[in-house]
Scaffold this motif. Sequence first.
Motif, short mmCIF file in Angstrom:
data_model
loop_
_atom_site.label_atom_id
_atom_site.label_comp_id
_atom_site.label_asym_id
_atom_site.label_seq_id
_atom_site.Cartn_x
_atom_site.Cartn_y
_atom_site.Cartn_z
N GLY A 198 43.98 50.12 130.76
CA GLY A 198 45.31 49.55 130.96
C GLY A 198 46.06 50.13 132.13
O GLY A 198 47.16 49.66 132.46
N GLN A 199 45.48 51.14 132.79
CA GLN A 199 46.16 51.73 133.95
C GLN A 199 45.27 51.77 135.20
O GLN A 199 45.76 52.03 136.29
CB GLN A 199 46.67 53.13 133.63
N VAL A 200 43.98 51.51 135.03
CA VAL A 200 43.10 51.35 136.18
C VAL A 200 43.00 49.85 136.45
O VAL A 200 42.44 49.10 135.65
CB VAL A 200 41.70 51.95 135.93
N LEU A 201 43.61 49.41 137.55
CA LEU A 201 43.68 47.98 137.85
C LEU A 201 42.30 47.36 137.96
O LEU A 201 42.03 46.27 137.45
CB LEU A 201 44.46 47.76 139.15
N THR A 202 41.40 48.07 138.64
CA THR A 202 40.00 47.66 138.76
C THR A 202 39.22 48.82 139.36
O THR A 202 39.79 49.85 139.69
CB THR A 202 39.84 46.39 139.65
N SER A 203 37.93 48.65 139.49
CA SER A 203 37.08 49.60 140.20
C SER A 203 36.24 48.82 141.20
O SER A 203 35.71 47.75 140.87
CB SER A 203 36.14 50.33 139.22
N MET A 204 36.16 49.34 142.41
CA MET A 204 35.30 48.72 143.42
C MET A 204 33.90 49.29 143.18
O MET A 204 33.58 50.39 143.58
CB MET A 204 35.79 49.04 144.83
N VAL A 205 33.10 48.52 142.47
CA VAL A 205 31.78 49.02 142.10
C VAL A 205 30.80 48.83 143.26
O VAL A 205 30.75 47.79 143.90
CB VAL A 205 31.25 48.33 140.83
N ASP A 245 36.85 43.93 133.03
CA ASP A 245 36.29 44.04 131.68
C ASP A 245 37.41 44.23 130.67
O ASP A 245 38.59 44.04 131.00
CB ASP A 245 35.27 45.20 131.62
N GLU A 246 37.06 44.60 129.47
CA GLU A 246 38.08 44.72 128.42
C GLU A 246 39.10 45.81 128.70
O GLU A 246 40.23 45.78 128.19
CB GLU A 246 37.40 44.98 127.06
N ALA A 247 38.74 46.80 129.52
CA ALA A 247 39.65 47.91 129.78
C ALA A 247 40.77 47.54 130.74
O ALA A 247 41.83 48.18 130.75
CB ALA A 247 38.88 49.11 130.33
N VAL A 290 44.86 41.77 134.71
CA VAL A 290 44.38 40.74 135.64
C VAL A 290 44.90 39.38 135.20
O VAL A 290 44.41 38.79 134.24
CB VAL A 290 42.84 40.74 135.72
N THR A 291 45.91 38.89 135.90
CA THR A 291 46.48 37.59 135.58
C THR A 291 45.54 36.48 136.03
O THR A 291 44.62 36.70 136.84
CB THR A 291 47.83 37.41 136.28
N ASP A 292 45.78 35.29 135.53
CA ASP A 292 44.98 34.14 135.96
C ASP A 292 45.12 33.94 137.47
O ASP A 292 44.14 33.60 138.15
CB ASP A 292 45.43 32.88 135.22
N GLU A 293 46.32 34.15 137.99
CA GLU A 293 46.57 33.99 139.41
C GLU A 293 45.77 35.02 140.21
O GLU A 293 45.19 34.70 141.25
CB GLU A 293 48.06 34.15 139.70
N MET A 294 45.72 36.25 139.72
CA MET A 294 44.98 37.30 140.40
C MET A 294 43.48 37.00 140.37
O MET A 294 42.79 37.16 141.39
CB MET A 294 45.26 38.66 139.76
N GLN A 295 42.99 36.58 139.23
CA GLN A 295 41.57 36.24 139.12
C GLN A 295 41.21 35.11 140.08
O GLN A 295 40.18 35.15 140.75
CB GLN A 295 41.24 35.83 137.69
N ALA A 296 42.09 34.11 140.17
CA ALA A 296 41.83 32.98 141.07
C ALA A 296 41.81 33.45 142.53
O ALA A 296 40.98 32.99 143.33
CB ALA A 296 42.89 31.90 140.87
N ALA A 297 42.72 34.37 142.85
CA ALA A 297 42.77 34.88 144.23
C ALA A 297 41.52 35.68 144.56
O ALA A 297 40.99 35.59 145.68
CB ALA A 297 44.01 35.74 144.41
N VAL A 298 41.03 36.45 143.60
CA VAL A 298 39.80 37.22 143.81
C VAL A 298 38.62 36.29 143.99
O VAL A 298 37.78 36.48 144.89
CB VAL A 298 39.56 38.20 142.64
N ASP A 299 38.55 35.27 143.14
CA ASP A 299 37.44 34.31 143.24
C ASP A 299 37.47 33.59 144.59
O ASP A 299 36.41 33.37 145.21
CB ASP A 299 37.53 33.30 142.11
N GLU A 300 38.65 33.24 145.04
CA GLU A 300 38.79 32.54 146.32
C GLU A 300 38.39 33.46 147.48
O GLU A 300 37.68 33.04 148.41
CB GLU A 300 40.23 32.06 146.51
N ALA A 301 38.83 34.72 147.41
CA ALA A 301 38.49 35.68 148.46
C ALA A 301 36.99 35.96 148.48
O ALA A 301 36.37 36.04 149.55
CB ALA A 301 39.27 36.97 148.26
N ARG A 302 36.39 36.10 147.30
CA ARG A 302 34.95 36.34 147.21
C ARG A 302 34.19 35.19 147.87
O ARG A 302 33.27 35.40 148.67
CB ARG A 302 34.53 36.52 145.76
N ALA A 303 34.57 33.97 147.52
CA ALA A 303 33.90 32.79 148.08
C ALA A 303 34.10 32.74 149.59
O ALA A 303 33.17 32.38 150.34
CB ALA A 303 34.43 31.52 147.43
N GLY A 304 35.28 33.10 150.06
CA GLY A 304 35.57 33.08 151.48
C GLY A 304 34.75 34.09 152.26
O GLY A 304 34.28 33.82 153.37
#
Length: 329
Positions: free
Chosen positions: A245-252, A288-290, A295-309
């Motif tokens: 709940g406090q780690v926004l994400t990890s760049m794996v 993930d669940e942690a 991660v909002t729907d808007e954030m997920q969509a932005a990540v997906d768009e950036a990944r595709a780009g």
Amino acid sequence: MSLTRTLLAGAALTAFGAGAALADPALIYDLGGKFDKSFNEAGYMGAQRWTEETGGTYRELEMQSEAQREQALRRLAESGSNPIVMVGFAFGDVLNSVAADYPDTRFAIIDMVVEQPNVQSIVFTEEEGSYLAGVMAGMASESGTAGFIGGMEIPLIQKFQCGFAQGFKAAQPEGTVLVNYTGNTPAAWNDPVRGGELARAQISQGADVIYAAAGGTGIGVLQAAADENILSIGVDSNQNHLHPGQVLTSMVKRVDNAVYEAFSAGTELEPGVRVMNLEAGGVDVAIDEANAELVTDEMQAAVDEARAGIVSGEIQVHDFMTDNSCPAS
């Protein structure tokens, strides 16, 4: 179960134990330790996965000082380990001289290119995964200020910094990324106290999301961020679970896959340069669940768009190491 022997200062590499197969692979961790919850540990997880799936055994060593690198490589090669995988760019110079003396041994090095006919050089596009992390940070930041804390101030880590800044400013064009490095020696990878100090200093300057690319030092960054109730971003291994709940994400960075695949190739490991990029699954951001609630729907969509780009080439993420500059700074 793996055949584990830790290399201590001044110790000889003669205690590998009888009965090990001559073609057992070997893994050498860099300074910072096997269980750094980051870069080295990702390598360990790949070796363990190989063992669990194949029933094979491997040898592993933890470096205690710079002086041990050449001794470790030579003793492993002389004892029959094949292939020998090194986690970390710092093995580059030593491997370049040692590999030629053991032409029948395959070597793999992560994060450095060594041009020898029996060496596979495995490199990652850290800037691409860091760009995605930057997009997420830009969308999550309320202050418009993010932080980046690196380990050693070297071009490899500046790749993380530059990609992160570019992604952050894609989401917040007027935003600011504060930058600090822990040091200029290998000790920079294993100083969580200093990492925490740098994080608190950035928080005092308004940072409300901090990305740590500093090996074991990053554990202190994530802890300080959690203590101060701001968001952090982990690196290399998935560190989301360290502070749910406090780690926004990890760049794996899939060092685990690199080690697993090198072990799987065995003595047939192909020499040359292998690039593990975003398209190949070499880097990405962990959701993930942690961290799902962050991660909002808007954030997920932005990540997906950036990944595709990035995969399509529409988004060009600058690689610091091409010209030692960062346009997004």
